[in-house]
Scaffold this motif. Sequence first.
Motif, short mmCIF file in Angstrom:
data_model
loop_
_atom_site.label_atom_id
_atom_site.label_comp_id
_atom_site.label_asym_id
_atom_site.label_seq_id
_atom_site.Cartn_x
_atom_site.Cartn_y
_atom_site.Cartn_z
N VAL A 19 37.43 35.04 43.78
CA VAL A 19 37.84 36.41 44.08
C VAL A 19 39.24 36.65 43.53
O VAL A 19 39.53 37.71 42.96
CB VAL A 19 37.74 36.69 45.59
CG1 VAL A 19 38.37 38.03 45.96
CG2 VAL A 19 36.29 36.67 46.04
N ILE A 20 40.16 35.67 43.72
CA ILE A 20 41.54 35.83 43.23
C ILE A 20 41.53 35.96 41.70
O ILE A 20 42.18 36.83 41.13
CB ILE A 20 42.43 34.67 43.70
CG1 ILE A 20 42.64 34.76 45.20
CG2 ILE A 20 43.76 34.67 42.97
CD1 ILE A 20 43.35 33.56 45.80
N VAL A 21 40.76 35.09 41.05
CA VAL A 21 40.68 35.14 39.57
C VAL A 21 40.05 36.46 39.15
O VAL A 21 40.50 37.10 38.19
CB VAL A 21 39.89 33.93 39.04
CG1 VAL A 21 39.54 34.09 37.57
CG2 VAL A 21 40.67 32.66 39.25
N LEU A 22 39.03 36.92 39.88
CA LEU A 22 38.38 38.20 39.56
C LEU A 22 39.35 39.35 39.69
O LEU A 22 39.40 40.23 38.83
CB LEU A 22 37.16 38.38 40.45
CG LEU A 22 36.29 39.60 40.16
CD1 LEU A 22 35.66 39.48 38.77
CD2 LEU A 22 35.20 39.75 41.20
N LEU A 23 40.17 39.34 40.77
CA LEU A 23 41.14 40.42 40.98
C LEU A 23 42.23 40.37 39.91
O LEU A 23 42.66 41.42 39.40
CB LEU A 23 41.75 40.33 42.37
CG LEU A 23 40.79 40.66 43.53
CD1 LEU A 23 41.50 40.42 44.87
CD2 LEU A 23 40.34 42.10 43.45
N LEU A 24 42.70 39.17 39.58
CA LEU A 24 43.73 39.06 38.54
C LEU A 24 43.18 39.54 37.18
O LEU A 24 43.87 40.24 36.46
CB LEU A 24 44.22 37.61 38.43
CG LEU A 24 45.14 37.13 39.54
CD1 LEU A 24 45.42 35.63 39.39
CD2 LEU A 24 46.45 37.89 39.49
N LEU A 25 41.97 39.13 36.90
CA LEU A 25 41.35 39.57 35.63
C LEU A 25 41.17 41.08 35.61
O LEU A 25 41.40 41.73 34.59
CB LEU A 25 40.00 38.88 35.42
CG LEU A 25 40.05 37.43 34.96
CD1 LEU A 25 38.64 36.86 34.88
CD2 LEU A 25 40.72 37.32 33.60
N LYS A 26 40.76 41.66 36.79
CA LYS A 26 40.56 43.10 36.85
C LYS A 26 41.86 43.83 36.66
O LYS A 26 41.90 44.83 35.96
CB LYS A 26 39.91 43.47 38.19
CG LYS A 26 39.55 44.94 38.27
CD LYS A 26 38.87 45.25 39.59
CE LYS A 26 38.56 46.73 39.64
NZ LYS A 26 38.04 47.14 40.90
N LYS A 27 42.95 43.30 37.28
CA LYS A 27 44.23 43.99 37.20
C LYS A 27 44.87 43.83 35.82
O LYS A 27 45.41 44.80 35.29
CB LYS A 27 45.16 43.46 38.29
CG LYS A 27 46.49 44.17 38.28
CD LYS A 27 47.21 43.98 39.56
CE LYS A 27 48.54 44.63 39.46
NZ LYS A 27 48.84 45.61 40.37
N PHE A 28 44.85 42.62 35.26
CA PHE A 28 45.60 42.38 34.03
C PHE A 28 44.74 42.31 32.76
O PHE A 28 45.18 42.74 31.71
CB PHE A 28 46.40 41.08 34.16
CG PHE A 28 47.45 41.15 35.21
CD1 PHE A 28 48.56 41.97 35.06
CD2 PHE A 28 47.34 40.40 36.37
CE1 PHE A 28 49.54 42.02 36.03
CE2 PHE A 28 48.31 40.47 37.34
CZ PHE A 28 49.41 41.27 37.18
N ALA A 29 43.59 41.79 32.80
CA ALA A 29 42.83 41.53 31.57
C ALA A 29 41.71 42.52 31.32
O ALA A 29 41.32 42.75 30.18
CB ALA A 29 42.25 40.11 31.61
N TRP A 30 41.16 43.07 32.38
CA TRP A 30 39.99 43.95 32.21
C TRP A 30 40.32 45.16 31.36
O TRP A 30 39.57 45.51 30.45
CB TRP A 30 39.47 44.34 33.60
CG TRP A 30 38.03 44.77 33.58
CD1 TRP A 30 37.57 46.03 33.65
CD2 TRP A 30 36.90 43.94 33.48
NE1 TRP A 30 36.22 46.06 33.60
CE2 TRP A 30 35.78 44.75 33.50
CE3 TRP A 30 36.71 42.56 33.38
CZ2 TRP A 30 34.48 44.27 33.42
CZ3 TRP A 30 35.41 42.10 33.31
CH2 TRP A 30 34.33 42.93 33.32
N LYS A 31 41.42 45.86 31.63
CA LYS A 31 41.80 47.07 30.87
C LYS A 31 42.03 46.75 29.39
O LYS A 31 41.51 47.46 28.52
CB LYS A 31 43.02 47.75 31.49
CG LYS A 31 42.69 48.44 32.79
CD LYS A 31 43.93 49.13 33.33
CE LYS A 31 43.60 49.77 34.68
NZ LYS A 31 44.76 50.36 35.31
#
Length: 164
Positions: A19-31
Amino acid sequence: MSLLTPHLGFFVWTLVAFVIVLLLLKKFAWKPIIKSLNERESNIANSIATAERVKQEMAQMQSENEALLARAREERGQLLKEARDTKDKIINEAKEQAKVEANKIIAEAQVAINSQKMAALTDVKNQVGKLVIEVSEKVLRQELASKEAQEAHIKSLVDEVRMN
Protein backbone atom coordinates in the motif's frame (compact mmCIF):
# COMPACT_ATOMS: atom_id res chain seq x y z
CA MET A 1 5.02 -27.29 5.61
CA SER A 2 5.45 -24.18 7.56
CA LEU A 3 7.48 -22.81 4.70
CA LEU A 4 4.55 -22.99 2.34
CA THR A 5 1.97 -21.23 4.52
CA PRO A 6 2.74 -17.62 5.30
CA HIS A 7 2.26 -16.23 8.75
CA LEU A 8 -0.37 -13.62 9.36
CA GLY A 9 2.18 -11.00 10.45
CA PHE A 10 4.20 -11.46 7.31
CA PHE A 11 1.04 -11.09 5.23
CA VAL A 12 0.08 -7.83 7.03
CA TRP A 13 3.55 -6.29 6.65
CA THR A 14 3.63 -7.22 2.95
CA LEU A 15 0.21 -5.65 2.51
CA VAL A 16 1.32 -2.45 4.35
CA ALA A 17 4.50 -2.23 2.24
CA PHE A 18 2.48 -2.76 -0.93
CA VAL A 19 0.00 0.00 0.00
CA ILE A 20 2.86 2.40 0.88
CA VAL A 21 4.62 1.67 -2.43
CA LEU A 22 1.27 2.03 -4.25
CA LEU A 23 0.62 5.42 -2.61
CA LEU A 24 4.16 6.63 -3.31
CA LEU A 25 3.89 5.52 -6.93
CA LYS A 26 0.47 7.19 -7.23
CA LYS A 27 1.75 10.45 -5.76
CA PHE A 28 5.13 10.68 -7.51
CA ALA A 29 5.35 8.31 -10.48
CA TRP A 30 1.82 7.80 -11.75
CA LYS A 31 1.36 11.35 -13.15
CA PRO A 32 4.72 11.41 -15.03
CA ILE A 33 4.10 7.91 -16.38
CA ILE A 34 0.58 8.86 -17.55
CA LYS A 35 1.92 12.15 -18.89
CA SER A 36 4.71 10.40 -20.85
CA LEU A 37 2.20 7.82 -22.13
CA ASN A 38 -0.16 10.61 -23.23
CA GLU A 39 2.75 12.44 -24.90
CA ARG A 40 3.83 9.25 -26.61
CA GLU A 41 0.25 8.63 -27.75
CA SER A 42 -0.03 12.19 -29.11
CA ASN A 43 3.39 11.85 -30.79
CA ILE A 44 2.29 8.60 -32.39
CA ALA A 45 -0.99 10.20 -33.49
CA ASN A 46 0.90 13.22 -34.90
CA SER A 47 3.35 10.91 -36.67
CA ILE A 48 0.47 8.92 -38.16
CA ALA A 49 -1.24 12.16 -39.26
CA THR A 50 2.04 13.46 -40.70
CA ALA A 51 2.60 10.15 -42.48
CA GLU A 52 -0.92 10.30 -43.94
CA ARG A 53 -0.37 13.91 -45.03
CA VAL A 54 2.99 13.00 -46.58
CA LYS A 55 1.37 10.01 -48.27
CA GLN A 56 -1.32 12.26 -49.75
CA GLU A 57 1.29 14.80 -50.84
CA MET A 58 3.35 12.01 -52.42
CA ALA A 59 0.27 10.74 -54.26
CA GLN A 60 -0.47 14.26 -55.46
CA MET A 61 3.18 14.77 -56.49
CA GLN A 62 3.15 11.44 -58.29
CA SER A 63 0.02 12.41 -60.22
CA GLU A 64 1.59 15.79 -61.02
CA ASN A 65 4.78 14.06 -62.14
CA GLU A 66 2.79 11.70 -64.34
CA ALA A 67 0.96 14.68 -65.84
CA LEU A 68 4.29 16.46 -66.41
CA LEU A 69 5.75 13.34 -68.02
CA ALA A 70 2.72 12.98 -70.27
CA ARG A 71 2.97 16.65 -71.25
CA ALA A 72 6.73 16.31 -71.83
CA ARG A 73 6.15 13.23 -74.01
CA GLU A 74 3.52 15.10 -75.97
CA GLU A 75 5.84 18.10 -76.42
CA ARG A 76 8.68 15.79 -77.45
CA GLY A 77 6.40 14.20 -80.02
CA GLN A 78 5.42 17.61 -81.35
CA LEU A 79 9.06 18.73 -81.50
CA LEU A 80 10.04 15.56 -83.34
CA LYS A 81 7.16 16.02 -85.77
CA GLU A 82 8.13 19.64 -86.36
CA ALA A 83 11.76 18.61 -86.85
CA ARG A 84 10.72 15.94 -89.39
CA ASP A 85 8.50 18.42 -91.20
CA THR A 86 11.30 21.00 -91.26
CA LYS A 87 13.76 18.38 -92.52
CA ASP A 88 11.35 17.31 -95.27
CA LYS A 89 10.72 20.94 -96.20
CA ILE A 90 14.46 21.70 -96.39
CA ILE A 91 15.10 18.57 -98.45
CA ASN A 92 12.26 19.41 -100.84
CA GLU A 93 13.49 23.00 -101.18
CA ALA A 94 17.02 21.76 -101.86
CA LYS A 95 15.69 19.34 -104.48
CA GLU A 96 13.68 22.08 -106.15
CA GLN A 97 16.66 24.43 -106.12
CA ALA A 98 18.87 21.68 -107.55
CA LYS A 99 16.31 21.05 -110.32
CA VAL A 100 16.18 24.76 -111.13
CA GLU A 101 19.98 24.98 -111.18
CA ALA A 102 20.23 21.82 -113.32
CA ASN A 103 17.66 23.17 -115.78
CA LYS A 104 19.52 26.48 -115.90
CA ILE A 105 22.85 24.72 -116.55
CA ILE A 106 21.25 22.53 -119.24
CA ALA A 107 19.69 25.57 -120.91
CA GLU A 108 23.03 27.41 -120.84
CA ALA A 109 24.77 24.33 -122.25
CA GLN A 110 22.20 24.06 -125.04
CA VAL A 111 22.68 27.73 -125.89
CA ALA A 112 26.45 27.26 -125.89
CA ILE A 113 26.14 24.12 -128.04
CA ASN A 114 23.85 25.92 -130.49
CA SER A 115 26.18 28.90 -130.72
CA GLN A 116 29.20 26.63 -131.27
CA LYS A 117 27.21 24.64 -133.82
CA MET A 118 26.28 27.82 -135.64
CA ALA A 119 29.89 29.02 -135.48
CA ALA A 120 31.08 25.66 -136.85
CA LEU A 121 28.48 25.73 -139.62
CA THR A 122 29.46 29.28 -140.51
CA ASP A 123 33.11 28.27 -140.54
CA VAL A 124 32.35 25.26 -142.75
CA LYS A 125 30.29 27.42 -145.09
CA ASN A 126 33.09 29.97 -145.29
CA GLN A 127 35.66 27.26 -146.03
CA VAL A 128 33.37 25.67 -148.64
CA GLY A 129 32.86 29.08 -150.18
CA LYS A 130 36.60 29.70 -150.29
CA LEU A 131 37.20 26.27 -151.78
CA VAL A 132 34.53 26.88 -154.42
CA ILE A 133 36.11 30.19 -155.28
CA GLU A 134 39.58 28.66 -155.47
CA VAL A 135 38.36 25.76 -157.59
CA SER A 136 36.46 28.12 -159.84
CA GLU A 137 39.47 30.38 -160.15
CA LYS A 138 41.77 27.49 -161.03
CA VAL A 139 39.26 26.08 -163.49
CA LEU A 140 38.90 29.40 -165.23
CA ARG A 141 42.65 30.00 -165.36
CA GLN A 142 43.44 26.73 -166.97
CA GLU A 143 42.93 26.42 -170.53
CA LEU A 144 40.17 24.02 -171.02
CA ALA A 145 40.39 22.59 -174.46
CA SER A 146 38.23 19.59 -174.13
CA LYS A 147 35.57 18.25 -171.91
CA GLU A 148 37.74 15.29 -170.82
CA ALA A 149 40.54 17.63 -169.76
CA GLN A 150 38.00 19.70 -167.85
CA GLU A 151 36.65 16.65 -166.01
CA ALA A 152 40.16 15.35 -165.25
CA HIS A 153 41.18 18.73 -163.90
CA ILE A 154 38.04 18.95 -161.69
CA LYS A 155 38.60 15.40 -160.46
CA SER A 156 42.21 16.18 -159.51
CA LEU A 157 41.10 19.31 -157.69
CA VAL A 158 38.46 17.35 -155.75
CA ASP A 159 41.05 14.72 -154.79
CA GLU A 160 43.37 17.50 -153.70
CA VAL A 161 40.63 19.02 -151.53
CA ARG A 162 39.86 15.65 -149.96
CA MET A 163 43.52 15.22 -149.02
CA ASN A 164 43.57 18.60 -147.28
